[in-house]
Design a protein around this motif. Structure first.
Motif, PDB file in Angstrom:
ATOM      1  N   LEU A  80       0.790  -1.332  -0.023  1.00  0.00           N
ATOM      2  CA  LEU A  80      -0.074   0.017   0.063  1.00  0.00           C
ATOM      3  C   LEU A  80       0.901   1.297  -0.153  1.00  0.00           C
ATOM      4  O   LEU A  80       0.592   2.228  -0.798  1.00  0.00           O
ATOM      5  CB  LEU A  80      -0.986  -0.035   1.156  1.00  0.00           C
ATOM      6  CG  LEU A  80      -1.523   1.167   1.427  1.00  0.00           C
ATOM      7  CD1 LEU A  80      -2.786   1.348   0.394  1.00  0.00           C
ATOM      8  CD2 LEU A  80      -2.385   1.223   2.785  1.00  0.00           C
ATOM      9  N   ILE A  81       1.867   1.361   1.161  1.00  0.00           N
ATOM     10  CA  ILE A  81       2.819   2.491   0.942  1.00  0.00           C
ATOM     11  C   ILE A  81       3.587   2.655  -0.386  1.00  0.00           C
ATOM     12  O   ILE A  81       3.811   3.637  -0.940  1.00  0.00           O
ATOM     13  CB  ILE A  81       3.685   2.359   2.134  1.00  0.00           C
ATOM     14  CG1 ILE A  81       2.946   2.458   3.554  1.00  0.00           C
ATOM     15  CG2 ILE A  81       4.749   3.304   2.026  1.00  0.00           C
ATOM     16  CD1 ILE A  81       3.687   2.274   4.752  1.00  0.00           C
ATOM     17  N   ARG A  82       4.064   1.407  -0.983  1.00  0.00           N
ATOM     18  CA  ARG A  82       4.818   1.360  -2.100  1.00  0.00           C
ATOM     19  C   ARG A  82       4.120   1.989  -3.433  1.00  0.00           C
ATOM     20  O   ARG A  82       4.283   2.895  -3.921  1.00  0.00           O
ATOM     21  CB  ARG A  82       5.275   0.094  -2.592  1.00  0.00           C
ATOM     22  CG  ARG A  82       6.131   0.111  -3.972  1.00  0.00           C
ATOM     23  CD  ARG A  82       6.076  -1.535  -4.331  1.00  0.00           C
ATOM     24  NE  ARG A  82       4.704  -1.950  -4.481  1.00  0.00           N
ATOM     25  CZ  ARG A  82       4.263  -3.201  -4.711  1.00  0.00           C
ATOM     26  NH1 ARG A  82       5.354  -4.225  -4.209  1.00  0.00           N
ATOM     27  NH2 ARG A  82       3.265  -3.483  -4.987  1.00  0.00           N
ATOM     28  N   ASP A  83       2.656   1.879  -3.261  1.00  0.00           N
ATOM     29  CA  ASP A  83       1.777   2.227  -4.450  1.00  0.00           C
ATOM     30  C   ASP A  83       1.650   3.495  -4.340  1.00  0.00           C
ATOM     31  O   ASP A  83       1.446   4.344  -5.355  1.00  0.00           O
ATOM     32  CB  ASP A  83       0.431   1.376  -4.516  1.00  0.00           C
ATOM     33  CG  ASP A  83       0.645   0.026  -4.911  1.00  0.00           C
ATOM     34  OD1 ASP A  83       2.010  -0.447  -5.487  1.00  0.00           O
ATOM     35  OD2 ASP A  83      -0.172  -0.758  -4.587  1.00  0.00           O
ATOM     36  N   MET A  84       1.305   4.050  -2.978  1.00  0.00           N
ATOM     37  CA  MET A  84       1.282   5.689  -2.861  1.00  0.00           C
ATOM     38  C   MET A  84       2.399   6.316  -3.339  1.00  0.00           C
ATOM     39  O   MET A  84       2.226   7.354  -3.954  1.00  0.00           O
ATOM     40  CB  MET A  84       1.027   5.577  -1.245  1.00  0.00           C
ATOM     41  CG  MET A  84      -0.108   5.372  -0.663  1.00  0.00           C
ATOM     42  SD  MET A  84      -0.272   5.710   1.267  1.00  0.00           S
ATOM     43  CE  MET A  84      -1.740   5.388   1.640  1.00  0.00           C
ATOM     44  N   LEU A  85       3.768   5.853  -2.910  1.00  0.00           N
ATOM     45  CA  LEU A  85       4.881   6.685  -3.254  1.00  0.00           C
ATOM     46  C   LEU A  85       5.139   6.480  -4.594  1.00  0.00           C
ATOM     47  O   LEU A  85       5.475   7.695  -5.507  1.00  0.00           O
ATOM     48  CB  LEU A  85       6.003   6.127  -2.352  1.00  0.00           C
ATOM     49  CG  LEU A  85       5.899   6.210  -1.081  1.00  0.00           C
ATOM     50  CD1 LEU A  85       7.146   5.453  -0.411  1.00  0.00           C
ATOM     51  CD2 LEU A  85       5.828   7.666  -0.531  1.00  0.00           C
TER      52      LEU A  85
ATOM     53  N   LYS B 287       3.045   6.283  -7.036  1.00  0.00           N
ATOM     54  CA  LYS B 287       2.008   7.128  -7.633  1.00  0.00           C
ATOM     55  C   LYS B 287       2.599   8.486  -7.766  1.00  0.00           C
ATOM     56  O   LYS B 287       2.138   9.559  -8.712  1.00  0.00           O
ATOM     57  CB  LYS B 287       0.714   7.285  -6.996  1.00  0.00           C
ATOM     58  CG  LYS B 287      -0.391   8.141  -7.480  1.00  0.00           C
ATOM     59  CD  LYS B 287      -1.727   7.844  -6.830  1.00  0.00           C
ATOM     60  CE  LYS B 287      -2.716   8.883  -7.539  1.00  0.00           C
ATOM     61  NZ  LYS B 287      -4.080   8.542  -6.430  1.00  0.00           N
ATOM     62  N   GLU B 288       3.588   8.989  -6.854  1.00  0.00           N
ATOM     63  CA  GLU B 288       4.267  10.276  -6.810  1.00  0.00           C
ATOM     64  C   GLU B 288       5.636  10.210  -7.722  1.00  0.00           C
ATOM     65  O   GLU B 288       6.210  11.221  -7.483  1.00  0.00           O
ATOM     66  CB  GLU B 288       4.543  10.707  -5.408  1.00  0.00           C
ATOM     67  CG  GLU B 288       3.106  10.935  -4.619  1.00  0.00           C
ATOM     68  CD  GLU B 288       2.114  12.102  -5.022  1.00  0.00           C
ATOM     69  OE1 GLU B 288       2.724  12.853  -5.651  1.00  0.00           O
ATOM     70  OE2 GLU B 288       1.013  11.902  -4.895  1.00  0.00           O
TER      71      GLU B 288
ATOM     72  N   SER C 283      -4.630   8.504   6.779  1.00  0.00           N
ATOM     73  CA  SER C 283      -5.487   8.685   5.124  1.00  0.00           C
ATOM     74  C   SER C 283      -4.036   9.029   4.253  1.00  0.00           C
ATOM     75  O   SER C 283      -3.013   9.542   4.462  1.00  0.00           O
ATOM     76  CB  SER C 283      -6.219   9.938   5.302  1.00  0.00           C
ATOM     77  OG  SER C 283      -5.345  11.120   5.495  1.00  0.00           O
ATOM     78  N   TYR C 284      -4.565   8.446   2.882  1.00  0.00           N
ATOM     79  CA  TYR C 284      -3.480   9.142   1.906  1.00  0.00           C
ATOM     80  C   TYR C 284      -2.839  10.599   1.948  1.00  0.00           C
ATOM     81  O   TYR C 284      -1.789  10.963   2.147  1.00  0.00           O
ATOM     82  CB  TYR C 284      -4.051   8.730   0.427  1.00  0.00           C
ATOM     83  CG  TYR C 284      -3.061   9.027  -0.796  1.00  0.00           C
ATOM     84  CD1 TYR C 284      -1.996   8.205  -1.022  1.00  0.00           C
ATOM     85  CD2 TYR C 284      -3.428  10.236  -1.311  1.00  0.00           C
ATOM     86  CE1 TYR C 284      -1.279   8.869  -2.077  1.00  0.00           C
ATOM     87  CE2 TYR C 284      -2.699  10.673  -2.430  1.00  0.00           C
ATOM     88  CZ  TYR C 284      -1.534   9.793  -2.739  1.00  0.00           C
ATOM     89  OH  TYR C 284      -0.849  10.213  -3.988  1.00  0.00           O
TER      90      TYR C 284
ATOM     91  N   MET D 170       0.944  11.586   2.417  1.00  0.00           N
ATOM     92  CA  MET D 170       1.888  12.190   1.608  1.00  0.00           C
ATOM     93  C   MET D 170       2.130  13.663   1.827  1.00  0.00           C
ATOM     94  O   MET D 170       3.336  14.126   1.378  1.00  0.00           O
ATOM     95  CB  MET D 170       1.193  12.219   0.232  1.00  0.00           C
ATOM     96  CG  MET D 170       1.058  10.932  -0.459  1.00  0.00           C
ATOM     97  SD  MET D 170       2.719   9.860  -0.528  1.00  0.00           S
ATOM     98  CE  MET D 170       3.710  10.947  -1.319  1.00  0.00           C
TER      99      MET D 170
END
Length: 227
Positions: free
Chosen positions: A17-22, A24-25, A106-107, A111
Motif C-alpha cells: 500500500l505504501i509502495r503504491d502511494m509513493l 504514484k508520486e 489517510s493518503y 503524503m
C-alpha cells in the motif's frame, strides 16, 4: 530530481500500500520486510533519500534500525506504528526520528507529511555541488574532499564555487577576477594565481581538477585517479 525511499515493514499488504502511494508520486521505492533487511538496504544503497520504518519488525525493531542509522547518517527517518501511544511518539522523536505516523492514516495526510520532509531534501540536493570526490554545500558554505571537511578562506571558497557552477568550461583570468574581486579590482593576475595555488593545495588530491589552460585561464574538470 529522482527521490529514493526505503520502506521497511513486515506486513506485505501494508508495505504494498505504501509502495503504491509513493510510486504514484513517481518516487523510487526500495522494500525491506524486516529490520535486518532494512539495515542492509541502507548500507547497500547510498542513493536513499528517506527511510520509512515500522516500529514492530522481526530480527531488528524499528528503534534498533534507527539507532544504527543515526550512528552513520542524519538521513530523514519516519517511524510507523499501530501504537497510538504518546510515549512511543516521544520515544521516536528523542531517538532521532524526523516524524512519527500512527497507523491507520489517510493518503492525503501521509503524503503531505512525506512531502514536507522531501522538500528539505530537495533544497539540500540543489544546494550541493559535486565534482568527483569534491563536494561544496552552498547552504552551509562547507567543502568536503572524500567526506573530510576542507577549510577555505572567503576568496578560495568563492573561486571554487564559481568553478563548480561552471564545471567543464574554460574560465579566463578576467572572468575569475571580476567574479571574485569585482570589476574595480586594481591588482594583477598574480593575486588570482596565488589563490588558485593555495586552493589546489587545500583540496589535496582533488586540487588537480583545477587545470591551467595556458594563455587563457583555468578549468575545473573531474579526472580519474591516474589522469
Amino acid at each position: 530530481m529522482e527521490i529514493t525511499i526505503l520502506i521497511a515493514d513486515d506486513d506485505p499488504i501494508f508495505r504494498e500500500l505504501i509502495r503504491d502511494m509513493l510510486k504514484k508520486e513517481s518516487y523510487i521505492v526500495i522494500e525491506a520486510e524486516n529490520g535486518s533487511d532494512a539495515l542492509q538496504a541502507f548500507y547497500d544503497n547510498s542513493g536513499i533519500d528517506l527511510i520509512i520504518l515500522d516500529v514492530m519488525m522481526p530480527e531488528l525493531s524499528g528503534w534498533e534500525v534507527l539507532d544504527e542509522i543515526r550512528i552513520q547518517s542524519e538521513m530523514p527517518v519516519v517511524m510507523l506504528t499501530a501504537l497510538g501511544d504518546e510515549r512511543n511518539e516521544i520515544q521516536g522523536l528523542h531517538a532521532g526520528a524526523d516524524d512519527y505516523i500512527t497507523k491507520p492514516f489517510s493518503y492525503p495526510i501521509f503524503m503531505a507529511r512525506i512531502k514536507t520532509l522531501l522538500r528539505k531534501i530537495e533544497r539540500k540536493k540543489t544546494a550541493t555541488l559535486h565534482c568527483g570526490e569534491l563536494i561544496l554545500n552552498q547552504l552551509e558554505h562547507k567543502v568536503f574532499v572524500d567526506e573530510e571537511e576542507v577549510f577555505l578562506n572567503n576568496k578560495e571558497y568563492q573561486l571554487l564555487e564559481y568553478f563548480m557552477h561552471n564545471k567543464g568550461l574554460t574560465l579566463t583570468r578576467d572572468m575569475l577576477i571580476n567574479q571574485v574581486w569585482g570589476f574595480d579590482f586594481d591588482g594583477d593576475s598574480r593575486t588570482l594565481d596565488t589563490n588558485i595555488k593555495t586552493l589546489r593545495a587545500k583540496l589535496q588530491e582533488a586540487g588537480r581538477y583545477i587545470q591551467t589552460i595556458r594563455g587563457t585561464g583555468y578549468r575545473l574538470e573531474e579526472l580519474k585517479k591516474n589522469e
